[in-house]
Design a protein around this motif. Sequence first.
Motif, PDB file in Angstrom:
ATOM      1  N   ASP A   1       0.694  -1.113   0.093  1.00  0.00           N
ATOM      2  CA  ASP A   1       0.050  -0.093  -0.064  1.00  0.00           C
ATOM      3  C   ASP A   1       0.753   1.245  -0.075  1.00  0.00           C
ATOM      4  O   ASP A   1       0.441   2.188   0.009  1.00  0.00           O
ATOM      5  CB  ASP A   1      -1.001  -0.089   1.251  1.00  0.00           C
ATOM      6  CG  ASP A   1      -0.244  -0.113   2.742  1.00  0.00           C
ATOM      7  OD1 ASP A   1       1.082   0.049   2.385  1.00  0.00           O
ATOM      8  OD2 ASP A   1      -0.881  -0.128   3.683  1.00  0.00           O
TER       9      ASP A   1
ATOM     10  N   THR B   1      -1.476  10.759  -0.900  1.00  0.00           N
ATOM     11  CA  THR B   1      -2.209   9.640  -0.455  1.00  0.00           C
ATOM     12  C   THR B   1      -3.658   9.523  -1.273  1.00  0.00           C
ATOM     13  O   THR B   1      -4.141  10.577  -1.429  1.00  0.00           O
ATOM     14  CB  THR B   1      -2.708   9.729   0.840  1.00  0.00           C
ATOM     15  OG1 THR B   1      -1.595   9.517   1.969  1.00  0.00           O
ATOM     16  CG2 THR B   1      -3.509   8.665   1.394  1.00  0.00           C
TER      17      THR B   1
ATOM     18  N   THR C   1      -6.535   6.599  -3.318  1.00  0.00           N
ATOM     19  CA  THR C   1      -7.417   5.447  -3.108  1.00  0.00           C
ATOM     20  C   THR C   1      -7.474   4.621  -4.546  1.00  0.00           C
ATOM     21  O   THR C   1      -7.814   4.960  -5.586  1.00  0.00           O
ATOM     22  CB  THR C   1      -9.026   5.713  -2.785  1.00  0.00           C
ATOM     23  OG1 THR C   1      -8.939   6.403  -1.627  1.00  0.00           O
ATOM     24  CG2 THR C   1      -9.715   4.259  -2.574  1.00  0.00           C
TER      25      THR C   1
ATOM     26  N   THR D   1     -10.791  -1.895  -1.861  1.00  0.00           N
ATOM     27  CA  THR D   1     -10.243  -0.615  -1.873  1.00  0.00           C
ATOM     28  C   THR D   1      -8.788  -0.573  -1.052  1.00  0.00           C
ATOM     29  O   THR D   1      -8.784  -1.671  -0.356  1.00  0.00           O
ATOM     30  CB  THR D   1     -11.151   0.411  -1.465  1.00  0.00           C
ATOM     31  OG1 THR D   1     -11.434  -0.033  -0.018  1.00  0.00           O
ATOM     32  CG2 THR D   1     -12.309   0.584  -1.938  1.00  0.00           C
TER      33      THR D   1
ATOM     34  N   THR E   1      -6.103   2.204   0.576  1.00  0.00           N
ATOM     35  CA  THR E   1      -5.331   3.639   0.711  1.00  0.00           C
ATOM     36  C   THR E   1      -4.003   3.520   0.581  1.00  0.00           C
ATOM     37  O   THR E   1      -3.334   2.864   1.275  1.00  0.00           O
ATOM     38  CB  THR E   1      -5.698   4.113   1.996  1.00  0.00           C
ATOM     39  OG1 THR E   1      -7.289   4.124   2.349  1.00  0.00           O
ATOM     40  CG2 THR E   1      -5.227   5.391   2.193  1.00  0.00           C
TER      41      THR E   1
ATOM     42  N   THR F   1      -0.282   5.158  -0.475  1.00  0.00           N
ATOM     43  CA  THR F   1       0.652   6.418  -0.178  1.00  0.00           C
ATOM     44  C   THR F   1       1.941   6.151  -1.094  1.00  0.00           C
ATOM     45  O   THR F   1       2.627   5.286  -1.375  1.00  0.00           O
ATOM     46  CB  THR F   1       1.173   6.465   1.315  1.00  0.00           C
ATOM     47  OG1 THR F   1       0.086   6.534   2.009  1.00  0.00           O
ATOM     48  CG2 THR F   1       2.103   7.536   1.520  1.00  0.00           C
TER      49      THR F   1
END
Length: 740
Positions: free
Chosen positions: A437, A495, A497, A509, A511, A513
């Motif tokens: 992520d 950041t 999605t 989904t 999140t 970065t």
Amino acid sequence: MKLRIETLEDRTNPAPVNIGFGTGVYTFDVAGYQFHQNNANFSTTSSAFGFSSASMTAAQQVTTKNGGLVASKLNDAFDGALSFGLAPGGNPSETTYHDADGIVDITGNILTGDPNAIGTDGKSFNGLELAQQNAVFALTPTVPVIRSTLFITNPTNAPITQELGDFNNLGSDANTTIYTTSSGDTTFDAATDRWVVTFQNYSGTTSTDVRDLEVMQGPGSVASSASTTWTGNGNDRTNWLYTVTVNPGETKAIMEFDTLTGSLPLAAGFGQQVFDSNATVQSNGLLAGLSSQQLSEVVNWDFSPPTVQSVSAPAVTNASNPSAFDFTVTYSDNTAIDTSTLDGNDVLVTGPNGYSQLASFVSVDTPGNGTPRTATYELAAAQLPGGNGWDPTDNGNYTLTLQANQVADNNNNYAAAGSIGTFNVDIKQAPAITSADTTTFSAGTAGTFTVTTTGVPTASLMETGALPSGVTFADNGDGTATLAGTAVGTEGPYTFTLTADNGFGTPATQTFTLNVDQNPAITSAATDTLTVGTAGTFSVTTTGFPISALTETGALPSGVTFVDNGNGTATLAGTPIAGTGGTYDFTITAANGNRPDATQPFTLTVGEPPTITSAAATTFTTGTNGTFSITTGHDFPTATTLTETGALPSNVTFVDNGDGTATLAGTPAAGTGGTFALTVTAANGVTHTVTVDEPPTITSADATTLAVGTAGTFTVATAHDFPAPPPSRDWRPAYRGHLP
């Protein structure tokens, strides 16, 4: 009517060879016998298209009446054999073709009839076309087998029902005797028996006539009727009759065998071991030269294998997903399915990823032989690709393949091997994002990151949120996406999605970065100045991402420290102590993991005001020459000039010697007594006070008068004196003399 004759000779068992077409009698040798083939002898008194005789060419072992063996040459197998023809009205003779005008027309290998062609009963052949194929095989080196097949084709537009006959005239003549039949008795029944062994009843030790095994029909005969005019013992005319209906454009056939030997038990043994089963007829090579289509046209043998009528193999989905997979196969046959041949070796299931597994046999819908029969097969949980139910990795098309020599009818005909059906496995799985992520790009440098997912079907990917300038997000259409580009001037974390959606279940989904790293840089000045004894501070600043750690290498003045603030800045601060004046060179390093680190040579100057080391006061006397040297020390930078501010007594001067000293010198003039406050300043502004002492001067009158008896007062006053007497001092002027 057209009649084609093809004669095959087996000189290299089992494949027969075409011996050509000719007129008259063709003679050839097989298995020690000499055969005489009537290829085209159309006289009304001989067998047409059959064999006129078969005789041994050398002596062989033959059985005697009491069961012994003698060497003998056999002959007179038959006067005419295997001569097929139409038999209208059930009254055939051995003459099967008669041309009333006596002229036979032959073009190539096709015998063409003419308007005068009629049957032996004076009737026509009803428009049928006939073709006969003869073949001779060596069953053993001394046992020949004759195979003769008559093909009947209907070229008309209407069905034709015709009685066909196989006409034989045995050489045993009136002495013809039945040795045994396929039923094991000595009475032949054309409706039930398939073969018969005959011989010439003889009174001597043995007979020179051939022992004859005639095979009229095979297991599973499907002729609409079978009959014979043969009366058995004492009758040499073994004629067999079949009533056959031939549809328009259809071809049907009748086929018979004749085996010649010198031993009755041997002939009976061949009947049981070879001709009681279609499988052994085939395995002995006796069907060579006939296509599968031709075999399917034979009505007095069952060479038709079972067929797969239908297959029911349901698709596998999330809704059905069984722990075991069942399917059914319905077999049909023109006689009956032999259910004892149904087992776990029948159907092979193959599919993706090299899957291959024989399905287990579960049951058959109706016990016992018959047609049709529906068999249920199963892939148990342990037999499935994953070993325990279906999952998305098993998806794809699966093929059901019937294996060779597995499913048979009751006449030992086996269903053809090959694919019989398919089914599809389509297990769906909700999407999941499986990649990390977070990732890091370096500003100004091309970077790439692959987003990966699981799920069936393949998920589409989208991104929501701001991306750094120069960076894009692209769905690759294969369950992955690419984040790529060159970030420019956009350091820091971004950041946003990510969403994966395949239409099944809930979209996934994440999140995400994206850190855009930038090499560190020190943006503050490379120099600063502090003053001894005075608190000072300097802020070191940087750029870059992530935030840099700051360190300092080198000596600092006492009283001064370097502190990393943890936010990309550092503080150089403190109060330099006396004696630390000077220049301090050290290195400041900023590091954030991106190479190279940023370094800055830094110069810190500590200014220290000069210290005037001479006394802060001196005394000159009016009228007297005086001198005073002002000296300095502990200064940085070294003072190069000394100045004086303030009034000096007359005749007194202040001179900068240019070496960090100055001279106060001269003879104060009379009347200049007093204190002169001067400021001596070095180059860095340090002040210095010079005091000039002056003796007091009595300024009051030098006489006064007092009256006797009367109080009086007189004030003695002074002036131009320095320093003044302290206020607390009991001070009296000195005097000499006597007071009243």
